[in-house]
Scaffold this motif. Sequence first.
Motif, PDB file in Angstrom:
ATOM      1  N   ALA A 119       0.910  -1.280  -0.046  1.00  0.00           N
ATOM      2  CA  ALA A 119      -0.005  -0.049   0.056  1.00  0.00           C
ATOM      3  C   ALA A 119       0.850   1.363   0.189  1.00  0.00           C
ATOM      4  O   ALA A 119       0.385   2.234  -0.535  1.00  0.00           O
ATOM      5  CB  ALA A 119      -0.941   0.126   1.219  1.00  0.00           C
ATOM      6  N   ALA A 120       2.133   1.103   0.656  1.00  0.00           N
ATOM      7  CA  ALA A 120       2.997   2.134   0.474  1.00  0.00           C
ATOM      8  C   ALA A 120       3.435   2.608  -0.707  1.00  0.00           C
ATOM      9  O   ALA A 120       3.728   3.865  -0.967  1.00  0.00           O
ATOM     10  CB  ALA A 120       4.321   2.078   1.332  1.00  0.00           C
ATOM     11  N   GLY A 121       3.340   1.927  -1.745  1.00  0.00           N
ATOM     12  CA  GLY A 121       3.714   2.294  -3.153  1.00  0.00           C
ATOM     13  C   GLY A 121       2.756   3.323  -3.891  1.00  0.00           C
ATOM     14  O   GLY A 121       3.410   3.673  -4.831  1.00  0.00           O
ATOM     15  N   ALA A 122       1.642   3.384  -3.015  1.00  0.00           N
ATOM     16  CA  ALA A 122       0.949   4.684  -3.974  1.00  0.00           C
ATOM     17  C   ALA A 122       1.621   6.133  -3.601  1.00  0.00           C
ATOM     18  O   ALA A 122       1.304   6.924  -4.380  1.00  0.00           O
ATOM     19  CB  ALA A 122      -0.475   4.599  -2.910  1.00  0.00           C
ATOM     20  N   ALA A 123       2.787   6.158  -2.624  1.00  0.00           N
ATOM     21  CA  ALA A 123       3.221   7.491  -2.616  1.00  0.00           C
ATOM     22  C   ALA A 123       4.099   7.540  -3.789  1.00  0.00           C
ATOM     23  O   ALA A 123       4.535   8.885  -4.051  1.00  0.00           O
ATOM     24  CB  ALA A 123       4.229   7.020  -1.370  1.00  0.00           C
ATOM     25  N   LEU A 124       4.463   6.790  -4.841  1.00  0.00           N
ATOM     26  CA  LEU A 124       5.236   6.632  -5.749  1.00  0.00           C
ATOM     27  C   LEU A 124       4.277   7.425  -7.121  1.00  0.00           C
ATOM     28  O   LEU A 124       4.810   7.835  -8.103  1.00  0.00           O
ATOM     29  CB  LEU A 124       5.932   5.861  -6.272  1.00  0.00           C
ATOM     30  CG  LEU A 124       7.106   5.318  -5.246  1.00  0.00           C
ATOM     31  CD1 LEU A 124       7.627   3.945  -5.830  1.00  0.00           C
ATOM     32  CD2 LEU A 124       8.094   6.282  -4.979  1.00  0.00           C
ATOM     33  N   VAL A 125       3.092   6.926  -6.853  1.00  0.00           N
ATOM     34  CA  VAL A 125       2.139   7.512  -8.039  1.00  0.00           C
ATOM     35  C   VAL A 125       2.246   8.903  -8.213  1.00  0.00           C
ATOM     36  O   VAL A 125       2.170   9.984  -7.539  1.00  0.00           O
ATOM     37  CB  VAL A 125       0.570   6.983  -7.946  1.00  0.00           C
ATOM     38  CG1 VAL A 125      -0.276   7.635  -8.797  1.00  0.00           C
ATOM     39  CG2 VAL A 125       0.511   5.575  -7.519  1.00  0.00           C
ATOM     40  N   GLY A 126       2.621   9.333  -9.391  1.00  0.00           N
ATOM     41  CA  GLY A 126       2.579  10.730  -9.799  1.00  0.00           C
ATOM     42  C   GLY A 126       3.909  11.366  -9.929  1.00  0.00           C
ATOM     43  O   GLY A 126       4.266  12.302 -10.597  1.00  0.00           O
ATOM     44  N   ARG A 127       5.033  10.288  -9.618  1.00  0.00           N
ATOM     45  CA  ARG A 127       6.313  10.552  -9.788  1.00  0.00           C
ATOM     46  C   ARG A 127       6.881  10.474 -11.267  1.00  0.00           C
ATOM     47  O   ARG A 127       6.406   9.599 -11.952  1.00  0.00           O
ATOM     48  CB  ARG A 127       7.145   9.778  -8.916  1.00  0.00           C
ATOM     49  CG  ARG A 127       7.027   9.983  -7.228  1.00  0.00           C
ATOM     50  CD  ARG A 127       7.564  11.356  -6.609  1.00  0.00           C
ATOM     51  NE  ARG A 127       8.937  11.411  -6.989  1.00  0.00           N
ATOM     52  CZ  ARG A 127       9.956  10.980  -6.248  1.00  0.00           C
ATOM     53  NH1 ARG A 127       9.828  10.569  -4.911  1.00  0.00           N
ATOM     54  NH2 ARG A 127      11.158  11.173  -6.499  1.00  0.00           N
ATOM     55  N   SER A 128       7.679  11.190 -11.663  1.00  0.00           N
ATOM     56  CA  SER A 128       8.541  11.131 -12.857  1.00  0.00           C
ATOM     57  C   SER A 128       9.528  10.287 -12.785  1.00  0.00           C
ATOM     58  O   SER A 128      10.177  10.144 -11.763  1.00  0.00           O
ATOM     59  CB  SER A 128       9.101  12.573 -13.513  1.00  0.00           C
ATOM     60  OG  SER A 128       7.773  13.496 -13.465  1.00  0.00           O
ATOM     61  N   LEU A 129      10.186   9.385 -13.923  1.00  0.00           N
ATOM     62  CA  LEU A 129      11.165   8.598 -13.847  1.00  0.00           C
ATOM     63  C   LEU A 129      11.702   8.455 -15.062  1.00  0.00           C
ATOM     64  O   LEU A 129      11.256   9.010 -16.228  1.00  0.00           O
ATOM     65  CB  LEU A 129      10.837   7.206 -13.474  1.00  0.00           C
ATOM     66  CG  LEU A 129       9.482   6.406 -14.150  1.00  0.00           C
ATOM     67  CD1 LEU A 129       9.988   5.984 -15.362  1.00  0.00           C
ATOM     68  CD2 LEU A 129       9.445   5.188 -13.247  1.00  0.00           C
ATOM     69  N   ILE A 130      12.982   7.867 -15.353  1.00  0.00           N
ATOM     70  CA  ILE A 130      13.508   7.459 -16.628  1.00  0.00           C
ATOM     71  C   ILE A 130      13.755   6.228 -16.462  1.00  0.00           C
ATOM     72  O   ILE A 130      13.874   5.637 -15.549  1.00  0.00           O
ATOM     73  CB  ILE A 130      14.937   8.232 -16.953  1.00  0.00           C
ATOM     74  CG1 ILE A 130      15.781   8.279 -15.688  1.00  0.00           C
ATOM     75  CG2 ILE A 130      14.408  10.006 -17.300  1.00  0.00           C
ATOM     76  CD1 ILE A 130      17.227   9.022 -16.015  1.00  0.00           C
TER      77      ILE A 130
END
Length: 141
Positions: free
Chosen positions: A17-28
């Motif tokens: 559930a903690a993975g939701a904190a990465l939603v919206g983050r940019s990556l390469i």
Amino acid sequence: MQVAAPPETELLEYKSAAGAALVGRSLIFNWVGIGWCAGTIESAEKDGRRKSKVNGELLPGNFWVKYPADDSEALHRLRLSEYLTNLSGEGAAAEQWALLEPAPADAPAREEGTQAAEAAAGVEVEAGAEADREAEGEAGA
């Protein structure tokens, strides 16, 4: 934009559930045969039936990433073992990835490898670009 510090392990755990904190983050992401592409984490995968191939191993995916360059979405299994740690750009392996974050306006010049990965991914580098130009000017003087 600049490469961010690696995320906490808990954020990448499959079905966390903690993975939701990465939603919206940019990556390469460094695609096999394509190279670096910039994207945005759209959602965490919760199903488990969909798999993603990582270094030849078929694993349950943990995140869906949207790639605006070709308007595609891809399932990834993002793991710390593939996180871009060698910012010099030397030997960047396919399937490596990194989160991106805004660079502070007064940021020092980034390492050449980070600049190359960002440029290859088509990431617009705004903040910190002036510092990069100044550093290049000092090196050429």
